[in-house]
Each structure stands twice: as C-alpha cells, then as structure tokens.
Design a protein around this motif. Structure first.
Motif, PDB file in Angstrom:
ATOM      1  N   ASP A 485       0.835  -1.211   0.000  1.00 48.69           N
ATOM      2  CA  ASP A 485       0.000   0.000   0.000  1.00 48.69           C
ATOM      3  C   ASP A 485       0.861   1.249   0.000  1.00 48.69           C
ATOM      4  O   ASP A 485       0.585   2.218  -0.683  1.00 48.69           O
ATOM      5  N   ARG A 489       5.294   4.292   6.300  1.00 48.01           N
ATOM      6  CA  ARG A 489       4.882   4.140   7.701  1.00 48.01           C
ATOM      7  C   ARG A 489       4.889   2.666   8.094  1.00 48.01           C
ATOM      8  O   ARG A 489       5.335   1.810   7.329  1.00 48.01           O
ATOM      9  N   GLU A 491       3.252   0.118   7.898  1.00 48.42           N
ATOM     10  CA  GLU A 491       2.314  -0.783   7.217  1.00 48.42           C
ATOM     11  C   GLU A 491       3.078  -1.524   6.125  1.00 48.42           C
ATOM     12  O   GLU A 491       3.580  -2.596   6.339  1.00 48.42           O
ATOM     13  N   TRP A 495      -1.964  -5.034   1.053  1.00 48.89           N
ATOM     14  CA  TRP A 495      -3.404  -4.739   1.111  1.00 48.89           C
ATOM     15  C   TRP A 495      -4.017  -5.127  -0.228  1.00 48.89           C
ATOM     16  O   TRP A 495      -3.667  -4.587  -1.270  1.00 48.89           O
ATOM     17  N   TRP A 550     -11.395  -6.093  -0.909  1.00 46.17           N
ATOM     18  CA  TRP A 550     -10.020  -6.547  -0.713  1.00 46.17           C
ATOM     19  C   TRP A 550      -9.921  -8.038  -1.061  1.00 46.17           C
ATOM     20  O   TRP A 550      -9.055  -8.446  -1.824  1.00 46.17           O
ATOM     21  N   GLU A 599     -15.390  -1.812   4.892  1.00 43.16           N
ATOM     22  CA  GLU A 599     -15.123  -0.466   4.367  1.00 43.16           C
ATOM     23  C   GLU A 599     -16.076   0.003   3.259  1.00 43.16           C
ATOM     24  O   GLU A 599     -16.469   1.135   3.230  1.00 43.16           O
ATOM     25  N   TRP A 602     -13.125   3.329  -0.099  1.00 40.69           N
ATOM     26  CA  TRP A 602     -12.098   3.708   0.895  1.00 40.69           C
ATOM     27  C   TRP A 602     -11.523   5.063   0.513  1.00 40.69           C
ATOM     28  O   TRP A 602     -11.313   5.312  -0.669  1.00 40.69           O
ATOM     29  N   PHE A 709     -10.891   5.005  -3.817  1.00 42.54           N
ATOM     30  CA  PHE A 709     -10.124   4.328  -4.864  1.00 42.54           C
ATOM     31  C   PHE A 709     -10.892   3.176  -5.507  1.00 42.54           C
ATOM     32  O   PHE A 709     -10.585   2.764  -6.617  1.00 42.54           O
ATOM     33  N   GLU A 753      -2.236   9.049  -0.533  1.00 41.68           N
ATOM     34  CA  GLU A 753      -3.268   8.125  -0.063  1.00 41.68           C
ATOM     35  C   GLU A 753      -4.643   8.791  -0.052  1.00 41.68           C
ATOM     36  O   GLU A 753      -5.664   8.130  -0.224  1.00 41.68           O
ATOM     37  N   MET A 763      -3.675   9.328   9.208  1.00 33.68           N
ATOM     38  CA  MET A 763      -3.339   8.521   8.041  1.00 33.68           C
ATOM     39  C   MET A 763      -3.227   9.402   6.788  1.00 33.68           C
ATOM     40  O   MET A 763      -4.225   9.916   6.301  1.00 33.68           O
ATOM     41  N   HIS A 768       1.083   6.312  -2.039  1.00 31.21           N
ATOM     42  CA  HIS A 768       0.139   5.198  -2.146  1.00 31.21           C
ATOM     43  C   HIS A 768      -0.145   5.024  -3.636  1.00 31.21           C
ATOM     44  O   HIS A 768      -0.268   5.994  -4.354  1.00 31.21           O
ATOM     45  N   MET A 770      -2.884   3.341  -4.827  1.00 27.24           N
ATOM     46  CA  MET A 770      -4.264   2.917  -5.116  1.00 27.24           C
ATOM     47  C   MET A 770      -5.069   3.850  -6.027  1.00 27.24           C
ATOM     48  O   MET A 770      -5.916   3.391  -6.774  1.00 27.24           O
TER      49      MET A 770
HETATM   50  C1  BGC Z   1      -3.960   1.113   3.927  1.00 30.92           C
HETATM   51  C2  BGC Z   1      -4.821   1.129   2.692  1.00 30.92           C
HETATM   52  C3  BGC Z   1      -5.742  -0.039   2.856  1.00 30.92           C
HETATM   53  C4  BGC Z   1      -6.669   0.350   3.979  1.00 30.92           C
HETATM   54  C5  BGC Z   1      -7.794  -0.577   4.200  1.00 30.92           C
HETATM   55  C6  BGC Z   1      -4.864   1.478   5.050  1.00 30.92           C
HETATM   56  O1  BGC Z   1      -4.230   1.623   6.244  1.00 30.92           O
HETATM   57  O2  BGC Z   1      -2.867   1.929   3.805  1.00 30.92           O
HETATM   58  O3  BGC Z   1      -4.204   1.333   1.531  1.00 30.92           O
HETATM   59  O4  BGC Z   1      -6.343  -0.509   1.714  1.00 30.92           O
HETATM   60  O5  BGC Z   1      -5.931   0.583   5.163  1.00 30.92           O
HETATM   61  O6  BGC Z   1      -8.266  -0.705   5.460  1.00 30.92           O
END
Ligand code: BGC
Length: 906
Positions: A485, A489, A491, A495, A550, A599, A602, A709, A753, A763, A768, A770
């Motif tokens: 993603d 950070r 993460e 994803w 997802w 979600e 998103w 996205f 993002e 966030m 990103h 997406m």
């Molecule tokens: C990620 C996203 C992801 C999303 C979904 C985020 O923290 O960076 O790109 O798809 O969470 O929950």
C-alpha cells in the motif's frame, strides 16, 4: 605505443565492418519470417531456479511483411549448448507443431531434473508456410525439486560463517539460499548476486522462497569461506497493529543454504547450513523494516568472510526447526538497488542538522560517505515532508522510526548503506555528521522489485505526463516482492484492495506477470479454511475475513492474468480455491444479498454504504467465477454460477435500486458507477442512471470526483464506454481539489493516499498507488490500446483512441506478451493521423474517429486510399476490411506498422 595504435586501427576497421554489416543486414535484410526474440520461460528470461515440472514458453515473432501469423512452431530443448547448436533437441523436440500458439506453450518433453540447466530455441512458420531461422538460444534451470534435495538445516545467528576445502577443478556450482528474514550471502569476501531484501515476504510457515545463484566462479580449489549476514525482515517483525496470531512469525532470523558443487570428473559435493557453522554478533546491532538499521562499524571483523579467518571466538550455531512449509523457487524479479540519485539540495535549518532533499519521493535508503573519529555516530532520519522551517516532518510515519544509525570506525573515508531495512522518503535529515556534509556525502539508492518496463504513455497535455510520472514512481516504490500500500509508515502491507485496483495499470506499465503469479500463490496460501481471505497478504493486518473489495483481489488478479497474459494455468490452479471462496460468500448471503462488509469504498469523499458495495462485489465475483468455469470447459458449473449471478443481480436491484430517483444506494458516484460498469442496471433505466451519475459529477461537484479508490477505478472506463471520454478527461486533467492534478500542483512526486493534502499525524501517506488505477485509463482511452473483444493476451487488439478536444496528440506503447503494441495519434484541424504497430501473430481493429462536424471523410494508409465515399477501398496490404460504426471507421488489420491519415471537409 606503436602496438597500441595498430590495435586501435584494426579495431576501428572491425567496428566499421560490423556497423556496415549490421546496416546492410537491416536494409537488405532477409525477407520473410525473422528469428523469434524475447524468449521467456514461465514469464522470465533465462530463469535460474524454477520448480515447475511443465514450464510454459513464449516468444515474440518478427516478419518483414504485414498480416503475418504463426502457422506452426518447433521448439528444441537440449541438455547442452553444443547439442542445441547441432539442432538436437535431446530433451524435447516438439517437431513441427501446427499451431498459432506463441505464448503459454506447455513443455511436453522428458522429466526435468533438479538443478539441471536446459537450453532451448524456437522457430516458426509464417502464413505462407515459410520457416523462420531459429531464435538465439535461451536457457532455464531447474531448482531443487523435492524436499529430499535439501540436505541442510535451518540455523540461527546474526553473522554466520563456514570454511570449506575443495579438492579438484570446479566445473559448476550453485548456491540455493533462503532465510526467515533477509540474508546477504558472501563467498570469499564478496557479496553473491545483486539481490537485496531477499527472499520475498511470504507466509513463511506455509511457503518460503529460495534463490539460486551461479557461484561457479566464486569458488576455487582449496580453502573457501562462506559468510552470511541475517536480518529479521518481515519474519521477526511484531507490531501493535498486527493480528496477534501472525506477528512475529519467528523470534530470530534463520538461514537455509546449500551449495552444490560439481568437479571435473563428475564428483559432486554439497555444503549446507548445519550445526557445524560458526556464529557471532556482527556490526548490525539492530535491524527492522520499519525502524531502520543500527550499525557499529567498530564491530566489523575484517576477513570474516574470507578463508583463514580466526573464528575461535565464535560460537557454534543453533539449528532450529525453521519453517516446515514448502520451499519454492523464487520465480519473479528480485528486489534490487535499481538506481542511484544525487541529492538535489542540502539545507541546514538548525546548527548541526542537515536536511537533504532527494527531489523525489522514493523507496530504499541512502549510501553515506563520511570521515571522522571512531565512535562518531551519524543518524539518518527519513521523511516524506518538511515543515515550513525546513525541518523534516515525520508525523505521517506512524510508529515507524525510519532511521539508520552509523557509528564510525575511524579509518579514513567510510561508506555505509543498510542491508535489512528500507524507507519511503524524499528528505533525509543527517545529524552527528563530523564536519559539514556535501551533496557527495549521500547518494539515494532506489530500491524495489526490479520489474522491467513494459509501457510508456505521453500526451500533449503536460498534467497527464506529470500524473503518469507519479503513477510510475508510486507503482514501483510499492513493489517489494508483494504489492504494498505504501512504503514509509508502519504498514507496507499487501493490502489486497490496493492490489486489485491497480493491477491493470501495473500490467500496462511494467512486466508484472511473474510478480502477480507469485502473489496469487501468496493469496492461496493465506486463504482461511472456510474459503475466506484476509485483507492483507501475507496476513499481518486488517479484518478477518477481509472486506470484499479486498478479498476480491483473488478472483480479480486471476482474471487479469488471464486477460493480459492468457494465463489459463492460473485459472486451473486456483479454480478449487476460488470455488471455496465463492462458497464462503454464498454462506454469508441472505436471499442472495451478501451481508458481511466493512469499508465499502475507501478514502472517499462521499460515503457509499458498505452493504451495497459488498453486494456488488459478490455479484462481480460470482460472475467472474462463472466465466472461469466456462473457460475451463466446466459448462455445468458455468451455467449454475451464471444462474446464481442472475439471482444476485435481481436481489441487488430489489434491495439497492431506487427506480424513482434512478440511483443505487445513496446515489454517490461510486454507487451508480459500479452498477453501470457491471451492467446491473435494468435497460429501461440505464440512461437515467447515467444522467444521475454525470449530473452528480458535473453539476453536483463542478466536475470533481467524490469517489474513493474503489469507485474511481470503475468510473473512468465507464465514462469512456458511455461515450463520455470528454468528461473522464476533464476529471483526469482537473487540477483543483480533489484530483490527481491537485496532487501535482501541490508538489507531489508520488501519489497520495488521500485526495486531501494532509501532513499531520493521521493517516496520510504521500506514496500510495491505489489512486493510480487511472493509469490503465490513460493507456486504454487516450492511448487507445485495448484487448480486443473476448480476446486474451493481445491476440486480438482494439486500437480505439479517445481523441478529446483538448489534446493534440498522445502516444502509448505496451510490450505485451506477444510483442509491442503501439499507437501515436495526432490531431490538428481537419487532419487526424494514427501510427499503429500490431505484433506478428496478432490482429487488430483500428478505430479511426473523425471530428464530429467532418463530412466527405477520406482515409489514407501510407499513400493509399483505404476509405472514401463512405466505403472501404481494398488493396492496401494488411488492411483487410473496414466498416462504419456511427461516424467512426473501423479497420481490420493484420500485424505490421500502419500510418493512417484522415482528412475531411466540414
Ligand atoms: C492502507 C490502505 C488499505 C486500507 C484498508 C490502510 O491503512 O494503507 O491502503 O487498503 O488501510 O483498510
């Protein structure tokens, strides 16, 4: 002196001769079918270490004439280059096979053996039945095919070494290496290979990937030393946000290694990781993907990776259970340092604080060059942003410490770069530097999975090129053996929503087949017993089961591999697991409406209810599955899933469609776009729902998006299919908030993002991918490159540029699995030109759109008229037919390069 000059002269003559011959070959080149190029085995060129018993081959064809197809092929595979040179296919000689298949051709020779190298070449017969010369020879090598081939044990340690004494002349040696975490293998003082952050991030307890290296020249008769550094990578990382069950996988990194050596005379020796190796703590004090590396150069032990080093102070290694999962060959491009960047500037916002600007948000690390007293500690901290005062802003890094610390050994100029971490950054803050650093003190090292380029897109409107550049960077910096993603950070996860949204864009821009083939296997590994899937693969974060947008990555990526590369095997191998997945969805549907959602869309600006979006995905997944069943010849299942899809569609319309307002769910852009794109809307309401959608964009939001996205991926191609490329274009070149152009205008060098320009602690990653799905629209709509209807793998191509008012020209090309497909178009008053390339063994429909007001359209191809008085004019080689579609003229062409030119009166 004289000698040197003479040599130079002779060389010049030779070079001149070569250039002339090359030129002559080109100009007076042989007519007819040319030797195939671009030979691939399992999507890779000359792969070393594959573990597929029946690998698939593909090649690219060339011909001097237009409208050429392959009518037959012959593949030769030999166990030696000499044999192949004599045209002996002792391993497999396919004979002349009457077939147009030039991709996904399945091996059908003798059983392939562990560790063996095979050499192959191919020739083809053209439409007239003339044979091409054979291609240049290519090779592929098998990995270790069964668990019994592995002799070693998993061993733990930070720095590991082993000396070996080899007697005899080495003719061939291979190292097979993997780690739970990351490794760096060194032999006799040098790093082996160019991979970094190897092996790939997988669900280690289920599957670990090993890399094969040719180390023949690294080893020598007599004493040799193997040295390995280990880092924790994803294997030992455990975090607050991780699912407690999955993080960390292991307490410490571990190594599994085997070197197979063959000597002259046939003797073989295997050296493997086991309890006889020695271990110690090396200079890497700590390493973490998120937090960076701490390195104390005073703890280096010069010579540790050379023979003869005194390791008496080292201890014996611990053998550990390690992973009991499958050991698979890593069959995709590795992560590498792909580029070096000179910083653009240095500032010193405070005494002793130096902030380097790389000028580009990137993934990787920096190489530090420094000189100073032993014990001096230089700290490098990474950030995507700076505050107005020039200090770095790391608020959006979450819990990632993202810093590297280097302690000098104090011996002249020292060079350092970390091994087992990476950062997402544009700015680097340097503190503790002895003296004043210069631009030469740092080099940016761009790191990501080293996929090859496949596509290019440029247009006469600069903002589009800027967005394309952002997509390019965001896509690459989010390839770290899995599609991530973000890169900065804590993460950097697989994803799946992000992955499914951008797969098509990625496949147009880069050579992604092997990468996604691996990721699809990762997804299968991550499937839960009930058939559901996590949000992230390998599973670390997110909901269980994942949101449908997802989870959908599973069928969608399989489907995209089928469409883009014609990968039928992916459908076969995943069919049962996909069926289980659909059964899971079904078990959560009541009256055919799916009821488990999180979600929805998103990072959207207008919220669309998740229950609606979840249900649309349910419909989509069942539809895809029915199509896959059809392709695999399972007609009963195709029919029953097709029927189910129909029931889901009816239920969806009953539940979520408001026939009075002509809106789905709450009428957001995402809601109506998804329904229209997936053909859910009852015919009699289509036009009205379209109006709801376009009104919302144009009047409701002043030609701006409100989608996240998920929605935007559907929206852009939908507008084109509705004949509203003009509106899609306006959205694409929009520069006010929210838009891609807004990011560019605000100085972004990678995609954000969020649509919003945020820089605080919440966030808001600035890298990103997406929203990058629009990249596929660039190629399809503006660049005009599309798969033909019902076609896969670019066998039939549809060239259909959307020539919008504001654009003078656009140019796109894609290296498809069958070769280059390209289009450059130009539009100036009264004239439209299209330069098209269609690879041999493919054909295309070329849609030439006149200006709206044009009458008496004449179209020439080269200097021949091919369309006049509303009719096709035959006779131009390769242009086989033409039909009218509204005002557009559609030419049917075979392979070759064409130059269409349309003129007309008003
Ligand atoms: C990620 C996203 C992801 C999303 C979904 C985020 O923290 O960076 O790109 O798809 O969470 O929950």
């Amino acid at each position: 002196m004289f000698d040197g000059n003479r040599r130079l002269q002779v060389m010049r003559i030779f070079v001149g001769l070569f250039v002339f011959l090359g030129w002559a070959g080109f100009v007076f080149g042989a007519e007819g079918p040319a030797a195939p190029t671009g030979l691939r085995c399992e999507y890779l060129s000359n792969p070393m270490g594959i573990d597929v018993q029946k690998p698939r081959f593909s090649w690219v064809l060339h011909h001097t004439e237009r409208a050429q197809m392959q009518t037959a092929y012959q593949i030769l595979i030999a166990g030696s280059t000499e044999g192949l040179g004599r045209d002996e296919g002792d391993v497999w000689d396919s004979g002349k096979v009457d077939s147009s298949d030039s991709t996904q051709v399945i091996y059908a020779g003798k059983g392939l053996s562990s560790g063996r190298t095979y050499y192959w070449k191919v020739r083809y017969w053209d439409t007239a039945g003339s044979a091409s010369p054979y291609s240049a020879s290519a090779q592929f090598e098998m990995g270790l095919l069964s668990r019994e081939d592995w002799k070693g044990q998993w061993i733990e340690g930070n720095l590991l070494r082993k000396e070996i004494d080899l007697e005899g002349r080495i003719v061939r040696a291979r190292a097979y290496v993997t780690a739970l975490g990351y490794y760096e293998l060194r032999i006799n003082g040098e790093k082996v290979g160019r991979n970094v952050l190897d092996p790939a991030f997988t669900t280690y307890p289920k599957r670990v990937l090993y890399t094969t290296y040719d180390v023949t020249r690294r080893l020598r008769g007599g004493k040799n030393a193997l040295g390995v550094m280990l880092g924790g990578g994803w294997a030992t990382l455990g975090r607050r946000f991780f699912d407690p069950e999955v993080g960390p996988y292991y307490k410490a990194p571990a190594l599994l290694l085997q070197v197979n050596i063959e000597f002259e005379g046939g003797k073989t020796v295997s050296v493997a990781s086991d309890g006889s190796w020695k271990a110690t703590q090396g200079p890497i004090v700590s390493d973490s993907v998120y937090d960076g590396e701490v390195y104390d150069a005073r703890r280096e032990q010069p010579g540790w990776d050379q023979p003869g080093f005194d390791d008496s102070a080292w201890s014996a290694t611990q053998t550990v259970e390690g992973s009991k999962g499958v050991l698979s060959a890593q069959m995709m491009p590795p992560i590498r340092v792909v580029d070096s960047m000179v910083p653009r500037s240095i500032a010193s916002p405070r005494p002793g604080v130096f902030v380097f600007d790389m000028g580009q948000n990137m993934s990787g690390w920096v190489q530090l060059r420094v000189q100073g007293p032993a014990g001096t500690q230089v700290t490098l901290r990474f950030a995507e942003l700076v505050y107005p005062d020039g200090m770095i802003n790391r608020e959006n890094l979450g819990e990632a410490k993202s810093r590297d610390v280097y302690t000098l050994k104090g011996q002249g100029e020292e060079t350092y770069e970390p091994r087992f971490t990476y950062h997402g950054f544009r700015y680097v803050e340097v503190t503790g530097f002895p003296g004043t650093p210069s631009l030469d003190s740092l080099r940016g090292r761009v790191v990501h999975t080293a996929v090859g380029a496949a596509g290019s897109f440029v247009a006469s409107k600069q903002i589009l090129n800027d967005i394309q550049r952002l997509i390019h960077w965001s896509q690459l910096t989010n390839l770290f053996s899995i599609p991530t993603d973000c890169d900065q950070r804590n993460e950097r996860q697989g994803w799946m929503g992000d992955a499914q949204a951008t797969a098509e864009e990625a496949m147009m821009n880069f050579d992604m087949a092997a990468f996604y083939a691996n990721f699809i296997r990762d997804i299968r590994d991550a499937q839960f017993p009930d058939g559901s899937l996590p949000d992230t693969v390998p599973r670390k974060y997110g909901g269980v089961p994942g949101d449908l947008g997802w989870q959908t990555a599973y069928p969608l990526l399989c489907w995209t591999m089928w469409q883009q590369y014609g990968d039928r095997r992916i459908l076969e191998e995943n069919y049962d697991a996909l069926k289980k997945y659909v059964a899971f969805l079904r078990s959560h549907a009541q009256d055919n409406v799916y009821r488990l959602h999180w979600e929805g869309d998103w990072v959207e600006l207008a919220h669309t209810p998740g229950d609606y979006i979840g249900d649309v995905w349910y419909y989509y997944d069942v539809t895809l599955f029915a199509k896959m069943a059809q392709i695999l010849g399972k007609s009963d299942e195709a029919a029953s899933y097709g029927q189910l899809a129909g029931q889901v569609k009816d239920a969806l319309n009953r539940t979520f469609f408001d026939a009075h307002t002509d809106n789905y769910a709450n009428g957001t852009q995402t809601a109506n776009a998804m329904a229209l794109a997936l053909d859910l809307v009852p015919k009699e309401h289509r036009e009205a729902v379209q109006r709801s959608l376009t009104d919302d964009i144009v009047y409701g939001h002043n030609t701006h998006l409100t989608t996240g996205f998920i929605g935007v991926k559907f929206l852009m191609p939908l507008l084109t299919s509705l004949g509203r490329s003009d509106l899609a274009y306006d959205l694409a070149v929009q520069t006010t908030y929210p838009s891609w152009g807004y990011m560019v205008e605000r100085g972004a060098t990678t995609l954000w993002e969020l649509w919003q320009d945020k820089v605080g602690p919440a966030m808001n990653s600035h890298d990103h991918i997406m929203f990058g799905s629009v990249g596929a629209w660039f190629y399809n709509a503006l660049g005009g490159i599309n798969l033909g209807p019902e076609s896969v793998g670019y066998q039939h191509i549809r060239i259909a540029p959307q020539i919008v008012e504001d654009l003078d020209w656009a140019s796109a090309s894609v290296e498809t699995i069958r070769g280059t497909v390209s289009l450059s178009w130009n539009h100036s008053s009264g004239v439209i030109t299209l330069d098209v390339t269609v690879p041999v063994n493919s054909d295309a429909e070329v849609v030439v759109p006149p200006e709206v007001q044009m009458t008496d359209v004449v179209i020439r191809e080269g200097d021949r008229v091919v369309w006049e008085n509303g009719r096709y004019v035959s006779g131009d080689p390769g242009v086989e037919a033409a039909t009218q579609d509204g005002k557009k003229v559609v030419f049917h062409v075979g392979s070759g390069t064409y130059s269409f030119r349309l003129t007309g009166g008003e």
